[in-house]
Design an enzyme around this catalytic site. Structure first.
Site, mmCIF file in Angstrom:
data_model
loop_
_atom_site.group_PDB
_atom_site.id
_atom_site.type_symbol
_atom_site.label_atom_id
_atom_site.label_comp_id
_atom_site.label_asym_id
_atom_site.label_seq_id
_atom_site.Cartn_x
_atom_site.Cartn_y
_atom_site.Cartn_z
ATOM 1 N N HIS A 111 6.502 -25.412 8.525
ATOM 2 C CA HIS A 111 5.377 -26.055 9.214
ATOM 3 C C HIS A 111 4.005 -25.721 8.607
ATOM 4 O O HIS A 111 3.111 -26.554 8.620
ATOM 5 C CB HIS A 111 5.350 -25.643 10.695
ATOM 6 C CG HIS A 111 6.482 -26.225 11.482
ATOM 7 N ND1 HIS A 111 6.556 -26.144 12.845
ATOM 8 C CD2 HIS A 111 7.597 -26.908 11.090
ATOM 9 C CE1 HIS A 111 7.667 -26.738 13.273
ATOM 10 N NE2 HIS A 111 8.319 -27.199 12.218
ATOM 11 N N CYS A 127 2.446 -3.739 4.041
ATOM 12 C CA CYS A 127 1.672 -2.520 4.317
ATOM 13 C C CYS A 127 2.286 -1.908 5.576
ATOM 14 O O CYS A 127 3.475 -2.129 5.842
ATOM 15 C CB CYS A 127 0.169 -2.800 4.433
ATOM 16 S SG CYS A 127 -0.357 -3.850 5.805
ATOM 17 N N ASP A 132 0.846 -1.193 0.000
ATOM 18 C CA ASP A 132 0.000 0.000 0.000
ATOM 19 C C ASP A 132 0.885 1.248 0.000
ATOM 20 O O ASP A 132 2.113 1.153 -0.180
ATOM 21 C CB ASP A 132 -1.034 -0.039 1.141
ATOM 22 C CG ASP A 132 -0.426 0.219 2.512
ATOM 23 O OD1 ASP A 132 0.812 0.366 2.609
ATOM 24 O OD2 ASP A 132 -1.187 0.270 3.496
ATOM 25 N N THR A 174 1.678 -2.502 8.820
ATOM 26 C CA THR A 174 1.976 -3.563 9.796
ATOM 27 C C THR A 174 2.097 -4.944 9.166
ATOM 28 O O THR A 174 2.558 -5.878 9.825
ATOM 29 C CB THR A 174 0.828 -3.652 10.829
ATOM 30 O OG1 THR A 174 -0.392 -3.918 10.096
ATOM 31 C CG2 THR A 174 0.681 -2.369 11.633
ATOM 32 N N HIS A 204 2.831 -32.105 9.700
ATOM 33 C CA HIS A 204 2.290 -30.763 9.446
ATOM 34 C C HIS A 204 1.184 -30.781 8.401
ATOM 35 O O HIS A 204 0.316 -29.913 8.399
ATOM 36 C CB HIS A 204 3.409 -29.810 9.023
ATOM 37 C CG HIS A 204 4.508 -29.737 10.029
ATOM 38 N ND1 HIS A 204 4.318 -29.242 11.293
ATOM 39 C CD2 HIS A 204 5.799 -30.143 9.959
ATOM 40 C CE1 HIS A 204 5.460 -29.328 11.973
ATOM 41 N NE2 HIS A 204 6.362 -29.874 11.193
HETATM 42 C C1 RB5 Z 1 -2.493 2.471 6.465
HETATM 43 O O1 RB5 Z 1 -2.595 3.636 7.225
HETATM 44 C C2 RB5 Z 1 -2.388 1.265 7.386
HETATM 45 O O2 RB5 Z 1 -3.599 1.036 8.018
HETATM 46 C C3 RB5 Z 1 -1.968 0.039 6.591
HETATM 47 O O3 RB5 Z 1 -0.741 0.281 5.983
HETATM 48 C C4 RB5 Z 1 -1.776 -1.255 7.377
HETATM 49 O O4 RB5 Z 1 -0.954 -1.065 8.466
HETATM 50 C C5 RB5 Z 1 -3.014 -1.965 7.732
HETATM 51 O O5 RB5 Z 1 -2.996 -3.073 8.267
#
Ligand code: RB5
Length: 156
Positions: A98, A65, A8, A67, A133
């Site tokens: 696994h 993205c 993203d 996180t 597994h």
């Molecule tokens: C974008 O602001 C953020 O929400 C996205 O990059 C991600 O972390 C979502 O899981």
């Protein structure tokens, strides 16, 4: 080897570096974007990469993205996808050995580029061990199948 990569707007720089890293290893990379820092909804690239992996058009996928959470959640909605979010290489390796992960995900706001490269390298080096597994991986597929059948029944 051919991989798909998607991200993203918060992960454009990291995606470009990881893409170059993969290409430097002779891996062909199919980049589904985004390459813009304009706000971009991560399910779009999560789905695109997942579709390519599930259809067998590529050997695996990398999703990034903020996180790694949202984009992997989206990918995991596609049947046959096992997308795992990792913040360190150990989990990345085990997710292949696994869980037979076919997509690796991480967060550009969580880890630095060197850790991201280590995660990708460890994941690519690892091999699925099968054996005991496989029973668990089959159970995950069975849950998926049951949910699809249930949805189809509810619709009819
Ligand atoms: C974008 O602001 C953020 O929400 C996205 O990059 C991600 O972390 C979502 O899981």
């Amino acid at each position: 080897m051919k991989l798909a990569i998607g991200n993203d707007h918060v992960a454009v720089d990291m995606k470009k570096e990881i893409r170059a890293h993969l290409e430097s290893k002779g891996i062909e990379v199919l980049d589904v974007g985004t390459n813009s820092t304009e706000r971009f909804n991560y399910p779009i690239s999560g789905y695109k990469v997942a579709r390519l992996v599930a259809d067998g058009a590529v050997d695996g996928g990398v999703l990034i993205c903020g996180t790694g959470v949202g984009i992997s959640l989206a990918a995991n909605k596609v049947r046959g996808i096992r997308a795992c979010v990792c913040s360190e290489p150990y989990t990345a390796r085990l997710s292949k050995q696994h869980n037979n992960s076919n997509i690796i995900a991480f967060g550009a706001r969580v880890i630095g580029i060197e850790t991201a490269k280590m995660i990708v390298d460890e994941w690519l080096k690892a091999e699925y061990e099968g054996g005991r597994h496989q029973t668990r991986v089959d159970m995950i597929a069975e849950i998926e199948q049951t949910q699809h059948l249930r949805a189809a029944e509810e619709e009819s």
